[in-house]
Design a protein around this motif. Structure first.
Motif, PDB file in Angstrom:
ATOM      1  N   CYS B   6       0.533  -0.933  -0.151  1.00  0.00           N
ATOM      2  CA  CYS B   6       0.076  -0.325  -0.073  1.00  0.00           C
ATOM      3  C   CYS B   6       1.472   1.122  -0.011  1.00  0.00           C
ATOM      4  CB  CYS B   6      -0.521   0.175   1.198  1.00  0.00           C
ATOM      5  SG  CYS B   6      -2.177  -1.408   1.731  1.00  0.00           S
ATOM      6  N   ASP B  38       6.747   4.238   2.629  1.00  0.00           N
ATOM      7  CA  ASP B  38       6.277   3.546   1.568  1.00  0.00           C
ATOM      8  C   ASP B  38       7.121   2.979   0.950  1.00  0.00           C
ATOM      9  OD1 ASP B  38       3.987   4.100   3.415  1.00  0.00           O
ATOM     10  OD2 ASP B  38       2.785   4.850   1.901  1.00  0.00           O
ATOM     11  N   MET B  61      -4.830   4.753  -3.082  1.00  0.00           N
ATOM     12  CA  MET B  61      -6.342   5.048  -2.940  1.00  0.00           C
ATOM     13  C   MET B  61      -5.949   6.697  -2.711  1.00  0.00           C
ATOM     14  SD  MET B  61      -9.643   5.292  -0.513  1.00  0.00           S
ATOM     15  CE  MET B  61      -9.143   6.248   0.717  1.00  0.00           C
ATOM     16  N   ALA B 120       1.700   7.615   7.335  1.00  0.00           N
ATOM     17  CA  ALA B 120       1.328   8.074   6.104  1.00  0.00           C
ATOM     18  C   ALA B 120       2.120   9.391   6.645  1.00  0.00           C
ATOM     19  CB  ALA B 120       0.303   8.614   5.232  1.00  0.00           C
ATOM     20  N   THR B 125      -1.364   8.876  11.342  1.00  0.00           N
ATOM     21  CA  THR B 125      -1.496   8.354  12.317  1.00  0.00           C
ATOM     22  C   THR B 125      -1.258   6.900  12.657  1.00  0.00           C
ATOM     23  OG1 THR B 125      -3.112   7.100  10.165  1.00  0.00           O
ATOM     24  CG2 THR B 125      -4.189   8.894  10.904  1.00  0.00           C
ATOM     25  N   ALA B 126      -0.745   6.001  11.495  1.00  0.00           N
ATOM     26  CA  ALA B 126      -0.876   5.043  11.631  1.00  0.00           C
ATOM     27  C   ALA B 126      -1.487   3.903  11.655  1.00  0.00           C
ATOM     28  CB  ALA B 126       0.690   4.833  12.720  1.00  0.00           C
TER      29      ALA B 126
HETATM   30  N1  LIG Z   1      -4.763   6.010   0.832  1.00  0.00           N
HETATM   31  C1  LIG Z   1      -4.019   5.218   0.851  1.00  0.00           C
HETATM   32  N2  LIG Z   1      -3.609   4.635  -0.123  1.00  0.00           N
HETATM   33  C2  LIG Z   1      -2.584   3.294   0.115  1.00  0.00           C
HETATM   34  N3  LIG Z   1      -1.867   3.278   1.144  1.00  0.00           N
HETATM   35  C3  LIG Z   1      -2.516   3.851   1.824  1.00  0.00           C
HETATM   36  C4  LIG Z   1      -3.312   5.216   1.942  1.00  0.00           C
HETATM   37  N4  LIG Z   1      -3.424   5.775   3.080  1.00  0.00           N
HETATM   38  C5  LIG Z   1      -2.707   4.782   3.890  1.00  0.00           C
HETATM   39  N5  LIG Z   1      -1.823   3.986   3.414  1.00  0.00           N
HETATM   40  C6  LIG Z   1      -1.000   2.815   4.000  1.00  0.00           C
HETATM   41  O1  LIG Z   1      -1.085   2.962   5.639  1.00  0.00           O
HETATM   42  C7  LIG Z   1      -0.004   3.237   6.014  1.00  0.00           C
HETATM   43  C8  LIG Z   1       0.135   4.315   7.220  1.00  0.00           C
HETATM   44  O2  LIG Z   1      -1.199   5.374   6.759  1.00  0.00           O
HETATM   45  P1  LIG Z   1      -1.491   6.080   8.064  1.00  0.00           P
HETATM   46  O3  LIG Z   1      -2.594   5.627   9.056  1.00  0.00           O
HETATM   47  O4  LIG Z   1      -2.477   7.684   6.973  1.00  0.00           O
HETATM   48  O5  LIG Z   1      -0.615   7.114   8.991  1.00  0.00           O
HETATM   49  C9  LIG Z   1       0.927   4.066   5.478  1.00  0.00           C
HETATM   50  O6  LIG Z   1       2.496   4.120   5.536  1.00  0.00           O
HETATM   51  C10 LIG Z   1       0.295   3.103   3.171  1.00  0.00           C
HETATM   52  O7  LIG Z   1       1.061   2.220   3.159  1.00  0.00           O
END
Ligand SMILES: Nc1ncnc2c1ncn2[C@@H]1O[C@H](COP(=O)(O)O)[C@@H](O)[C@H]1O
Ligand SMILES: Cc1cc2nc3c(=O)[nH]c(=O)nc-3n(C[C@H](O)[C@H](O)[C@H](O)COP(=O)(O)OP(=O)(O)OC[C@H]3O[C@@H](n4cnc5c(N)ncnc54)[C@H](O)[C@@H]3O)c2cc1C
Lengths: 341, 262
Positions: B6, B38, B61, B120, B125-126
């Motif tokens: 992802c 990523d 996404m 991200a 948020t992780a």
């Molecule tokens: N819109 C997205 N599309 C693809 N992967 C995502 C997306 N949002 C988050 N991820 C994956 O989830 C991980 C954690 O994201 P987050 O929870 O937003 O900090 C990222 O490092 C990506 O691997």
């Protein structure tokens, strides 16, 4: 869970703190969270809200007493061999089941690696929202909802977030944001004992062994009041020795910039910044660090920032509260010497 | 091994600001990049494929232009990419995002492993990785710092905590989130770059994914951002010490002692 007519919000009350155990002891962040949980529960007095600490682990006997002293009205204890190591699968099944049983209105946990692994699993399992890494929590006077404040975009933006139609309202909270209240050994509370179900123990994930840094607070950047950080100006792995010595003198932890990790002078566990840790100590001493934005986002909320740099125009010198223009190999040992005398 | 990585396209965090009028994030003129965390997830996927065979599918996404990030991943060595894009998907919080991504994993079918970055850098948020694990009802291993052993059915991994590390065993299929120390990402080859321009990127919308309309987008998100503001400016003026080393050190020690017990 999403609220509907039959499940009105009023059937959810109490403020839960998900307790964390580190090296056989209650984590500092848990005590801090009990402090804010007390405030939130008092603001939700209309709901007769109580402060509840959910404590999970192995060998917990007697730990409830200290939690009562720190204002928990109730402790739900799950003491089981299967909880000895942090197993996300077992832990999340138990937490989700207990939430369904007791229906807390609010559930908070430390934004530690465990909290940040467990809470998002639980939130999806019970179908509710979760706000990560909060630096502020309050109750909205009108709606009674939890107002969750958090930095995003590397601290460039502060957002306030609500979870209106799902319960519980869940947040993870950074360490050091809230203060624990003073321990009061006249306080008591109610202990509820829960257990782990056999089917919850059957998982496709197993923790085989655990290694603790123990008292090596030089690595534990989250617990440190003072962090002494080295940047490329430190020049080499040997150069870091002066940084370690100052950290010892101030009983602090050692931080580092990515450039020094990429050069192999120190391990990644020390990295502060966008691709490392976000820290918020009382004092941050940056030695030979230029202050590129990716490093700054990880430390700019420190209370007092001190920079030691040859270059008076380095960006870190603008951010710093105290900027020492000079050679770190002269200044840093001098500070250590003065402190050791 | 069928591996889904992802990847998220994010704004360069250094340039983010709020429009004082609309109180929303300014998106115009802001550079975009692959979420730095990523790149390690992607490299790990490629390394596992090199060892066990199979394929690496990149999933993202986002808006149409996130196709660029997918092509960049293919240039580095991913086999194919899928973009999840559609109006109703916009405004999703981590609950909804992880639901949508997990629906795509189900649609792909027979996936052995999902790898996400640690977090991200925009939302920080992780939560999306663990959220996917919960939606898929697969085990998760977060904050992976090292692959100790990898077999086709099982992985032995090291995880990092603030206070130490542990070694764990997970049966596949599973969801992992990886830290920077797992590997050193490779740079795209010229052949990879050329290939990435030709490959067709699959695009799926909410209909293709068969997502529950109640669980996606703004409406399907349990959390809601009610306000945003700039952080309080640090109220300070800088004390500059530029005397000789021992003078500066003495001055600093005074300041330190006024703040903490030493
Ligand atoms: N819109 C997205 N599309 C693809 N992967 C995502 C997306 N949002 C988050 N991820 C994956 O989830 C991980 C954690 O994201 P987050 O929870 O937003 O900090 C990222 O490092 C990506 O691997
Ligand atoms: C996607 C991405 C993510 C990143 N994530 C991070 C991150 O998480 N953390 C991070 O730190 N960086 C991160 N970076 C890297 C960041 O941009 C900088 O490259 C890095 O922080 C610079 O490290 P530095 O300050 O040690 O080195 P430099 O920028 O080289 O600065 C060295 C400083 O030391 C001073 N100096 C030299 N000798 C002496 C001496 N004897 N005495 C006193 N001062 C001296 C110099 O004047 C200079 O200011 C990231 C970059 C990218 C692209």
């Amino acid at each position: 869970m999403k609220l509907n007519e039959t499940e009105i919000a009023d059937s959810y009350n109490d403020v839960w703190v998900l307790g964390e155990i580190v090296d056989g002891q209650v984590h500092k962040v848990t005590l801090e969270l009990l402090g804010i949980a007390r405030e939130l529960a008092d603001k939700r007095a209309v709901n007769n809200s109580k402060v509840v600490c959910l404590l999970m682990g192995s060998g917990l006997k007697g730990m409830e007493t200290g939690l009562f002293y720190q204002s928990a009205d109730r402790v739900i204890m799950v003491d089981d061999e299967s909880l000895k190591f942090f197993n996300d699968s077992v832990y999340s099944s138990v937490v989700s089941r207990l939430i369904k049983k007791y229906k807390p209105e609010i559930l908070i946990s430390g934004a530690t690696s465990k909290g940040r692994s467990l809470m998002p699993l639980v939130a999806v399992q019970i179908e509710t929202g979760l706000t990560a890494d909060c630096t502020g929590l309050d109750i909205d006077k009108e709606s009674g909802l939890l107002l969750q404040t958090r930095p995003a975009y590397g601290g460039n933006i502060i957002a306030t977030i609500k979870c209106e139609n799902h319960r519980p309202q869940m947040s993870t909270v950074r360490q050091g944001v809230f203060k624990a209240i003073e321990s009061d050994d006249t306080r008591t509370g109610e202990l509820i004992v829960e257990s782990v179900l056999e089917e919850e123990k059957r998982t496709r994930f197993t923790v085989l062994s655990e290694e603790s840094y123990g008292d090596d607070s030089k690595i534990n950047l989250h617990d440190a009041n003072v962090i002494v950080s080295g940047g490329r100006g430190v020049k080499s792995a040997e150069g870091f020795e002066v940084i370690h010595q100052l950290a010892n003198a101030v009983e602090g932890a050692v931080g580092a910039t990515r450039a020094t990790i990429d050069s192999g002078w120190i391990s990644y566990a020390h990295q502060v910044g966008q691709t490392g840790l976000t820290v918020q100590p009382e004092i941050y001493i940056a030695c030979g660090v230029s202050g590129q934005i990716q490093h700054l986002v990880g430390m700019q909320s420190s209370d007092l920032i001190i920079a030691i740099n040859k270059d008076p125009d380095a960006p870190i010198m603008q951010l710093a509260d105290v900027a020492i223009v000079g050679d770190l190999f002269e200044v840093v040992p001098e500070i250590t010497k003065l402190l050791s005398n | 091994m069928k591996i889904v990585v992802c990847v998220k396209q994010v704004p360069g965090t250094t340039e983010v600001s709020i429009d004082p009028e609309t109180k929303r994030l300014k998106r115009e003129g802001v550079s975009i990049e692959m979420n730095p965390f990523d790149t390690y997830a992607l490299e790990q996927g490629i390394l596992l494929r090199e060892k066990h065979g199979g394929e690496v599918i990149v999933l993202s996404m986002g808006p149409q232009r996130a196709e660029l990030t997918i092509r960049e991943s293919i240039a580095c060595g991913a086999d194919s990419g899928i973009l999840l894009n559609g109006r109703p998907l916009g405004g999703s919080d981590t609950y909804a995002t992880s639901y949508i991504l997990s629906q795509a994993v189900k649609k792909i079918g027979d996936v052995d492993l999902v790898i996400c970055g640690k977090q991200a850098v925009d939302g920080d948020t992780a939560q999306v990785g663990p959220g996917m694990a919960a939606h898929l009802n697969w085990p998760q291993v977060t904050y992976v710092s090292r692959f100790v052993e990898s077999g086709p059915k099982e992985l032995k991994l090291e995880r990092m905590h603030e206070s130490g590390s542990d070694i764990s065993l997970v049966e596949l299929p599973a969801v992992l989130t990886v830290l920077k120390d797992v590997n050193i990402p490779r740079i795209p080859t010229l052949k990879g770059r050329l290939n990435s321009r030709k490959v067709d990127i699959t695009i799926w919308n909410e209909i293709d994914l068969g997502t529950d309309p109640e669980k996606i987008g703004l409406g399907g998100s349990p959390t809601r951002v009610v306000s945003t503001r700039k952080p309080d400016a640090r109220d300070k003026h800088t004390i500059v010490l530029n005397g000789n080393a021992s003078e500066s050190a003495r001055e600093l020690v005074k300041i330190l002692k006024s703040r903490i017990e030493l």
